[in-house]
Design a protein around this motif. Structure first.
Motif, PDB file in Angstrom:
ATOM      1  N   THR A  32      -7.325  -9.362   9.397  1.00  0.00           N
ATOM      2  CA  THR A  32      -6.969  -7.949   9.444  1.00  0.00           C
ATOM      3  C   THR A  32      -5.556  -7.805   8.891  1.00  0.00           C
ATOM      4  OG1 THR A  32      -8.257  -7.664  11.466  1.00  0.00           O
ATOM      5  CG2 THR A  32      -6.716  -5.904  10.900  1.00  0.00           C
ATOM      6  N   VAL A  33      -5.422  -7.021   7.843  1.00  0.00           N
ATOM      7  CA  VAL A  33      -4.095  -6.701   7.306  1.00  0.00           C
ATOM      8  C   VAL A  33      -3.861  -5.222   7.573  1.00  0.00           C
ATOM      9  CG1 VAL A  33      -2.599  -6.725   5.281  1.00  0.00           C
ATOM     10  CG2 VAL A  33      -4.363  -8.487   5.546  1.00  0.00           C
ATOM     11  N   MET A  34      -2.879  -4.931   8.411  1.00  0.00           N
ATOM     12  CA  MET A  34      -2.678  -3.573   8.897  1.00  0.00           C
ATOM     13  C   MET A  34      -1.954  -2.689   7.894  1.00  0.00           C
ATOM     14  SD  MET A  34      -3.882  -3.112  12.030  1.00  0.00           S
ATOM     15  CE  MET A  34      -2.930  -1.707  12.605  1.00  0.00           C
ATOM     16  N   ASN A  35      -2.244  -1.409   7.956  1.00  0.00           N
ATOM     17  CA  ASN A  35      -1.358  -0.409   7.377  1.00  0.00           C
ATOM     18  C   ASN A  35      -0.177  -0.217   8.316  1.00  0.00           C
ATOM     19  OD1 ASN A  35      -2.586   0.366   4.941  1.00  0.00           O
ATOM     20  ND2 ASN A  35      -2.148   2.519   5.377  1.00  0.00           N
TER      21      ASN A  35
ATOM     22  N   TYR B 126       4.381   0.008  14.085  1.00  0.00           N
ATOM     23  CA  TYR B 126       3.782  -0.892  13.116  1.00  0.00           C
ATOM     24  C   TYR B 126       4.639  -0.928  11.858  1.00  0.00           C
ATOM     25  CZ  TYR B 126      -0.487  -1.146  15.894  1.00  0.00           C
ATOM     26  OH  TYR B 126      -1.392  -1.377  16.902  1.00  0.00           O
ATOM     27  N   LEU B 127       5.473  -1.979  11.753  1.00  0.00           N
ATOM     28  CA  LEU B 127       6.246  -2.132  10.531  1.00  0.00           C
ATOM     29  C   LEU B 127       5.302  -2.513   9.393  1.00  0.00           C
ATOM     30  CD1 LEU B 127       8.491  -2.378  12.784  1.00  0.00           C
ATOM     31  CD2 LEU B 127       9.762  -3.699  11.096  1.00  0.00           C
ATOM     32  N   PRO B 128       5.516  -1.993   8.193  1.00  0.00           N
ATOM     33  CA  PRO B 128       4.598  -2.262   7.087  1.00  0.00           C
ATOM     34  C   PRO B 128       4.512  -3.749   6.747  1.00  0.00           C
ATOM     35  CG  PRO B 128       6.002  -0.381   6.583  1.00  0.00           C
ATOM     36  CD  PRO B 128       6.555  -1.002   7.827  1.00  0.00           C
ATOM     37  N   VAL B 129       3.342  -4.151   6.272  1.00  0.00           N
ATOM     38  CA  VAL B 129       3.140  -5.516   5.809  1.00  0.00           C
ATOM     39  C   VAL B 129       3.799  -5.682   4.446  1.00  0.00           C
ATOM     40  CG1 VAL B 129       1.416  -7.196   5.067  1.00  0.00           C
ATOM     41  CG2 VAL B 129       0.999  -5.776   7.097  1.00  0.00           C
ATOM     42  N   LYS B 130       4.603  -6.746   4.332  1.00  0.00           N
ATOM     43  CA  LYS B 130       5.299  -7.010   3.077  1.00  0.00           C
ATOM     44  C   LYS B 130       5.454  -8.520   2.917  1.00  0.00           C
ATOM     45  CE  LYS B 130       9.530  -5.820   0.535  1.00  0.00           C
ATOM     46  NZ  LYS B 130      10.842  -5.108   0.616  1.00  0.00           N
ATOM     47  N   ASP B 131       5.207  -9.012   1.708  1.00  0.00           N
ATOM     48  CA  ASP B 131       5.397 -10.429   1.369  1.00  0.00           C
ATOM     49  C   ASP B 131       4.548 -11.357   2.240  1.00  0.00           C
ATOM     50  OD1 ASP B 131       7.305  -9.747  -0.585  1.00  0.00           O
ATOM     51  OD2 ASP B 131       8.911  -9.734   0.901  1.00  0.00           O
TER      52      ASP B 131
ATOM     53  N   ARG C  60       0.153   5.802  10.222  1.00  0.00           N
ATOM     54  CA  ARG C  60       0.154   4.489   9.562  1.00  0.00           C
ATOM     55  C   ARG C  60      -0.286   4.691   8.113  1.00  0.00           C
ATOM     56  NH1 ARG C  60      -2.102   1.905  14.890  1.00  0.00           N
ATOM     57  NH2 ARG C  60      -4.080   2.765  14.182  1.00  0.00           N
ATOM     58  N   SER C  61       0.617   5.168   7.315  1.00  0.00           N
ATOM     59  CA  SER C  61       0.284   5.568   5.948  1.00  0.00           C
ATOM     60  C   SER C  61       0.804   4.603   4.883  1.00  0.00           C
ATOM     61  CB  SER C  61       0.853   6.967   5.674  1.00  0.00           C
ATOM     62  OG  SER C  61       2.262   6.967   5.824  1.00  0.00           O
ATOM     63  N   GLN C  62       1.530   3.549   5.283  1.00  0.00           N
ATOM     64  CA  GLN C  62       2.102   2.621   4.306  1.00  0.00           C
ATOM     65  C   GLN C  62       1.162   1.437   4.113  1.00  0.00           C
ATOM     66  OE1 GLN C  62       5.218   2.573   2.351  1.00  0.00           O
ATOM     67  NE2 GLN C  62       3.747   1.155   1.461  1.00  0.00           N
ATOM     68  N   ALA C  63       0.612   1.310   2.911  1.00  0.00           N
ATOM     69  CA  ALA C  63      -0.296   0.208   2.600  1.00  0.00           C
ATOM     70  C   ALA C  63       0.483  -1.095   2.462  1.00  0.00           C
ATOM     71  CB  ALA C  63      -1.056   0.521   1.308  1.00  0.00           C
ATOM     72  N   PRO C  64      -0.208  -2.251   2.580  1.00  0.00           N
ATOM     73  CA  PRO C  64       0.459  -3.544   2.401  1.00  0.00           C
ATOM     74  C   PRO C  64       1.126  -3.650   1.036  1.00  0.00           C
ATOM     75  CG  PRO C  64      -1.722  -3.830   3.348  1.00  0.00           C
ATOM     76  CD  PRO C  64      -1.631  -2.395   2.945  1.00  0.00           C
ATOM     77  N   GLN C  65       2.252  -4.369   0.995  1.00  0.00           N
ATOM     78  CA  GLN C  65       3.023  -4.526  -0.232  1.00  0.00           C
ATOM     79  C   GLN C  65       3.280  -6.008  -0.496  1.00  0.00           C
ATOM     80  OE1 GLN C  65       6.611  -1.879  -0.243  1.00  0.00           O
ATOM     81  NE2 GLN C  65       5.887  -1.330   1.809  1.00  0.00           N
ATOM     82  N   SER C  66       3.361  -6.374  -1.769  1.00  0.00           N
ATOM     83  CA  SER C  66       3.766  -7.721  -2.203  1.00  0.00           C
ATOM     84  C   SER C  66       3.029  -8.812  -1.434  1.00  0.00           C
ATOM     85  CB  SER C  66       5.284  -7.902  -2.028  1.00  0.00           C
ATOM     86  OG  SER C  66       5.996  -6.870  -2.653  1.00  0.00           O
ATOM     87  N   THR C  67       1.748  -8.640  -1.253  1.00  0.00           N
ATOM     88  CA  THR C  67       0.952  -9.557  -0.449  1.00  0.00           C
ATOM     89  C   THR C  67       0.010 -10.342  -1.349  1.00  0.00           C
ATOM     90  OG1 THR C  67       1.104  -8.293   1.594  1.00  0.00           O
ATOM     91  CG2 THR C  67      -0.876  -9.621   1.308  1.00  0.00           C
TER      92      THR C  67
ATOM     93  N   SER D 207      -5.004   1.777   0.151  1.00  0.00           N
ATOM     94  CA  SER D 207      -4.815   1.249  -1.195  1.00  0.00           C
ATOM     95  C   SER D 207      -4.600  -0.261  -1.156  1.00  0.00           C
ATOM     96  CB  SER D 207      -3.607   1.915  -1.853  1.00  0.00           C
ATOM     97  OG  SER D 207      -3.269   1.254  -3.067  1.00  0.00           O
ATOM     98  N   LEU D 208      -5.203  -0.947  -2.147  1.00  0.00           N
ATOM     99  CA  LEU D 208      -5.008  -2.393  -2.283  1.00  0.00           C
ATOM    100  C   LEU D 208      -4.049  -2.730  -3.415  1.00  0.00           C
ATOM    101  CD1 LEU D 208      -8.683  -3.689  -1.824  1.00  0.00           C
ATOM    102  CD2 LEU D 208      -6.932  -3.262  -0.104  1.00  0.00           C
ATOM    103  N   ALA D 209      -3.322  -1.746  -3.912  1.00  0.00           N
ATOM    104  CA  ALA D 209      -2.429  -1.983  -5.051  1.00  0.00           C
ATOM    105  C   ALA D 209      -1.360  -3.024  -4.740  1.00  0.00           C
ATOM    106  CB  ALA D 209      -1.771  -0.665  -5.475  1.00  0.00           C
ATOM    107  N   GLY D 210      -0.994  -3.150  -3.484  1.00  0.00           N
ATOM    108  CA  GLY D 210       0.054  -4.098  -3.111  1.00  0.00           C
ATOM    109  C   GLY D 210      -0.451  -5.475  -2.751  1.00  0.00           C
ATOM    110  N   ILE D 211      -1.754  -5.751  -2.952  1.00  0.00           N
ATOM    111  CA  ILE D 211      -2.321  -7.059  -2.642  1.00  0.00           C
ATOM    112  C   ILE D 211      -2.780  -7.713  -3.943  1.00  0.00           C
ATOM    113  CG2 ILE D 211      -4.088  -8.324  -1.365  1.00  0.00           C
ATOM    114  CD1 ILE D 211      -4.176  -6.078   0.648  1.00  0.00           C
ATOM    115  N   ALA D 212      -2.279  -8.923  -4.215  1.00  0.00           N
ATOM    116  CA  ALA D 212      -2.674  -9.682  -5.397  1.00  0.00           C
ATOM    117  C   ALA D 212      -3.747 -10.692  -5.004  1.00  0.00           C
ATOM    118  CB  ALA D 212      -1.463 -10.398  -5.992  1.00  0.00           C
TER     119      ALA D 212
END
Length: 731
Positions: free
Chosen positions: A311-314, A324-329, A353-360, A381-386
């Motif tokens: 589970t990767v949270m928003n 819920y601090l945003p997921v980053k890195d 909880r509107s901030q999608a995961p970033q740099s993941t 959005s999955l834009a921040g997940i590689a």
């Protein structure tokens, strides 16, 4: 060489400067312990004599050394039992406590074991061979902790913790502002046994820190432990600090997940999660920054949403520290996920909880579902997940998820785990799932506390009411009481304390007391092929056929009813079939193929918990194939509060007919499925979404001269899913 004799004064000074000889002191009572614990020196050992030590508040304070620690132990491992209102508090440095058992009691304060006495904490301390077994406060709502670790450089190993039934974590690493933030606690080779569903927040097995100090590092390690049936709430291991490592543990048939709830830079690696397909069995939930989840093996995990395999949270933009601090890195790589119900990305997305995961990075993972279904679900959005190098057996059917779609053949290796043939993605092949026998202590059984199955005991035949009352009073777990065809008039409640089945063709139960069956701790009641009449019950409000205890219950109860008939319960107001009570929880209430008529109350009155803590009365409720007529309320099921840490209540009603009756009333219910039912001249269905991420499906029902179903959206902690489909409403 010139030899000089010491004068008497010099000799005394020389002797005084020598270290005192270490003592081994066997003590037989509390006064003896207090005397021995005064002015402890390095190397001293206090040995508690075998036997029961009741209401014993042990305080061990001393300064040992690395080479000569101060020790408290049992005369023989497992033979010293601390009971009643006993506890253990330690402070100082280089202390070792071993081989004690806490059982048949509960903590004298907020902690059973604490590494602090007053304002003084412990450093360089070891707890080993400790057993705490069902040492729970009798009020499940009272919050305490079994082990509270203050200080630093503490090891808890080869210990056994099982059966905590009241609120509060089994074990906490405490990180108060005045305490050292760099705890360096190690928890290894412990057996964490069954933790029953609490029905509220506060049911963690392990918690490391709190949100207040979560932006600093604890550097604690949880490794080589077994967690079996740890079902208290959605967080089995709740990480609320940074720099921690969770590795080489086995999570067996445990509802919930390892949750990186607060804090950054944590590592979860080389763990084995075996869900056995059970609902809510989860893997790892990722929140915050720089979290790494790698080389884990997950098989048969049945959890969805917050208890998905991954589970990767928003997150909440500019989140306060306790949300819920945003997921980053984050890095999620080389994990094997087999037969999982769900992988959820962007979980919990909402207006807050509107901030999608970033740099993941999601890379090198193997995802195989042998039923051909894809477990992927995205809520943001999955834009921040590689994505890179992932192999999956099914098309993810989710835009943005990148996998190599391949037919994957699995073979079970000598380590008991499944591996793909000719595929390099997934967990490493040198994983070794630690076995129960390598954890806990050899002299205490595990897993203990397994529930006895219905109809696994002896069968006792009865033909009269006195014989029935005696059979219930003398029953053993799993027994079956076979009622001969007759009428049985009971003047006193039948008190059930065990797993018990009553069955009988053409047997009619009547009762002149306000209650027929009274359920106490340990009760699991099964009724088969019985007729139950309320005609002889008192003409007063509040009668019930089945009622939970008026006292708090620590053991969750169960009711299982099939092919029965309930009638003549309208002669007094508020006459319920099943009445719940505060501070009790039904793990399952199941009623199947049963006829219910003329009831002035509810089939299930599940609204006795009204507080804001979020306690509720029933975890799982199933109505199937019922025929109900002239019933005032079909079900009233309520969960209050705003916390998201529990799974229930869960309600299912299928293929039932309801005529000239009241409504289905659900509030705060997390999962509701109401399908294939026929309502006529009744109150219909009213659902209130007020907490968590509720799922409601109301489909393929008919509502004749009955209001259309209503879903009121009051939730504010997560997204709700409501399906209203193919319902026929006619007036």
């Amino acid at each position: 060489m010139l030899k000089t004799a010491l004068t008497p004064m010099a000799l005394l000074a020389f002797v005084a400067a020598m270290p005192a000889a270490a003592r081994d002191v066997l003590v037989r009572d509390q006064a003896g312990f207090v005397a021995a614990a005064t002015a402890l020196k390095p190397g001293d050992t206090i040995v508690l004599a075998d036997g029961e030590w009741r209401d014993f508040a042990v305080k061990l304070v001393g300064e040992g050394t690395a080479a000569s620690p101060i020790t408290l132990t049992a005369q023989h491992a497992g033979k010293v039992i601390l009971t009643g209102r006993s506890s253990l508090a330690m402070a100082g440095s280089h202390l070792v406590v071993s081989n004690l058992v806490f059982r048949n009691g509960f903590a004298s304060g907020d902690e059973v074991i604490a590494t602090r006495v007053g304002k003084r904490w412990a450093e360089n301390l070891r707890l080993t061979g400790i057993v705490i077994d069902r040492f729970s406060n009798p009020d499940r709502r009272f919050e305490d902790h079994w082990v509270a670790l203050y200080g630093r450089n503490i090891r808890v190993d080869h210990s056994h913790f099982e059966g905590k039934a009241n609120a509060g974590a089994m074990l906490v690493v405490v990180r108060e502002g005045k305490m050292p933030l760099d705890n360096r606690v190690t928890l290894d080779h412990n057996y964490f046994g069954h933790r029953p569903v609490l029905g509220s927040n506060g049911g963690e097995t392990i918690r490391i820190g709190t949100s207040t100090e979560s932006m600093s590092d604890s550097h604690s390690i949880v490794e080589d432990n077994v967690f079996e049936r740890c079902d208290g709430e959605v967080e089995i291991v709740s990480v609320k600090s940074g720099g921690n490592i969770i590795r080489r543990n086995v999570f067996l048939a445990s509802q919930g997940s390892v949750v990186l709830r607060h804090g950054n830079g944590n590592l979860v690696e080389r763990n084995v999660f075996l869900g056995q397909g059970l609902p809510h069995t989860g893997g790892v939930r990722v929140i915050n920054e720089r979290q790494t989840v790698r080389d884990n093996y997950m098989e048969g995990l049945g959890g969805v949403d917050f208890t998905s395999a991954i589970t990767v949270m928003n997150g909440v933009p500019n989140s306060p520290i306790n949300r819920y601090l945003p997921v980053k890195d984050a890095v999620i790589e080389r994990n094997t996920i087999i037969d999982a119900a769900r992988i959820t990305l962007g979980a919990g997305a909402s207006d807050e909880r509107s901030q999608a995961p970033q740099s993941t990075r999601f890379a090198g993972n193997l995802i195989v579902n042998r039923d051909g279904k894809s477990p992927f679900r995205t809520e943001a959005s999955l834009a921040g997940i590689a994505f890179a190098g992932n192999v999956a057996s099914a098309d993810p059917k989710v835009k943005g998820v990148v996998v190599e779609r391949r037919e994957v053949k699995l073979e079970r290796a000598s380590n008991g785990l499944l591996y793909p043939v000719g595929v390099t993605a997934g967990a490493p092949r040198d994983l070794q799932a630690i076995v129960r026998e390598a954890t806990g202590v050899a002299w205490y059984p595990k897993p203990a506390g397994t529930r006895v199955a219905f109809r696994s005991g002896a069968t006792v035949e009865v033909a009269t009411a006195p014989a029935l009352a005696a059979a219930v009073a003398n029953a053993r777990d799993g027994d079956v009481i076979q009622l001969q065809p007759a009428e049985y008039l009971l003047a006193e409640p039948l008190v059930v304390k065990r797993t018990l089945t009553l069955r009988g063709h053409s047997a009619i139960l009547r009762f002149s007391a306000p209650t027929l069956f009274q359920l106490e701790d340990g009760a699991r009641l099964q009724l088969r092929n019985l007729k139950l009449s309320g005609a002889a019950a008192p003409r007063q409000p509040g009668n019930a056929v089945i009622r939970a205890s008026a006292k708090p219950m620590l053991v969750n109860y169960a009711v299982d009813i099939e092919d029965c008939a309930f009638a003549e319960m309208a002669g007094a107001p508020e006459f319920d079939i099943i009445a719940t009570t505060p501070a009790t929880l039904a793990e399952t209430i199941r009623i199947v193929d049963t006829r219910i008529a003329d009831v002035s109350g509810a089939v299930l009155a599940g609204r006795s918990e009204t507080g804001k803590q979020g306690f509720y009365n029933a975890e799982r409720v199933v109505f199937e194939g019922l025929k109900m007529a002239r019933v005032a309320t079909i079900v009233g099921l309520f969960r209050g509060g705003t916390d998201e840490s529990t799974y229930g209540p869960q309600f299912t009603m299928n293929d039932s007919s309801i005529a000239d009756s009241g409504a289905v009333l659900l509030s705060g219910v997390q999962e509701a499925t109401i399908t294939g039912n026929r309502f006529a001249r009744s109150g219909g269905v009213r659902v209130t979404h007020s907490v968590g991420s509720p799922h409601t499906e109301i489909a393929h029902n008919s509502f004749a001269a009955t209001p259309a179903p209503v879903i009121e959206e009051l939730h504010y902690t997560g997204p709700a899913r409501a399906l209203l489909a193919d319902n026929r409403v006619s007036q």
